[in-house]
Scaffold this motif. Sequence first.
Motif, short mmCIF file in Angstrom:
data_model
loop_
_atom_site.label_atom_id
_atom_site.label_comp_id
_atom_site.label_asym_id
_atom_site.label_seq_id
_atom_site.Cartn_x
_atom_site.Cartn_y
_atom_site.Cartn_z
N GLU A 133 -13.07 -1.77 6.39
CA GLU A 133 -14.13 -0.84 5.96
C GLU A 133 -13.91 -0.22 4.58
OE1 GLU A 133 -14.99 1.94 9.07
OE2 GLU A 133 -15.38 0.37 10.53
N GLU A 136 -17.59 -1.77 0.03
CA GLU A 136 -18.91 -1.13 0.06
C GLU A 136 -20.03 -2.06 -0.37
OE1 GLU A 136 -18.52 2.29 -2.44
OE2 GLU A 136 -16.86 3.11 -1.27
N ILE A 164 -23.13 -2.99 5.15
CA ILE A 164 -22.56 -3.10 3.81
C ILE A 164 -23.68 -3.49 2.85
CG2 ILE A 164 -20.94 -4.40 2.36
CD1 ILE A 164 -19.20 -4.78 4.85
#
Length: 198
Positions: A133, A136, A164
């Motif tokens: 995670e 981005e 995303i």
Amino acid sequence: MYEGAVQDLIDELGRLPGVGPKSAQRIAFFLLDADKDDVQRLSEAMIAIKEKVKHCRICGNVAEQDECAICRDARRDQSVICVVEESKDVMAIERTKSYRGLYHVLGGSINPIAGVGPDQLRIRELMTRLSDETVEEIVLATDPNLEGEATATYLARMLNTLGIKVTRLASGLPVGGDLEYADEVTLGRAFEGRTAVT
């Protein structure tokens, strides 16, 4: 038709991508007339590439270590991954000096006619990279042809479910090009990406 070693070399050179029979013959005769030391260096370079070069364990780019220089560079933007088809695409983008993120090399594109589906590409490895995670944005930089578009569409559908940001490189007509020589995909993308003239 030549005999022996000359014809064997022409045949082998003719198997290289983009090298037709005439080019293979020209290269063979160039090598025949070249200095033995020059041919030896070429031979050693070809053997070295098979012995020393492998694929980066993270992104799939070519490397002589477990990780390529880009993945080892802590100054790169870790929040963006540019997805490309081949390692040569990484170098093309790097030459622009306009991208400072990471890469992911798929190892090709979806091509059902050639028997290449999503399972033959490094898509699973991309999904593994996204599990922490920190990423981005994914930039899809596949080739603007039917296979590249199919691959980008497949990836976009898969990645959009992860929340995303997924972007695609802008594409259009080359400066100095003629419309009659533009393929349908490029011309269509040029229309879709048109902007207002002020």
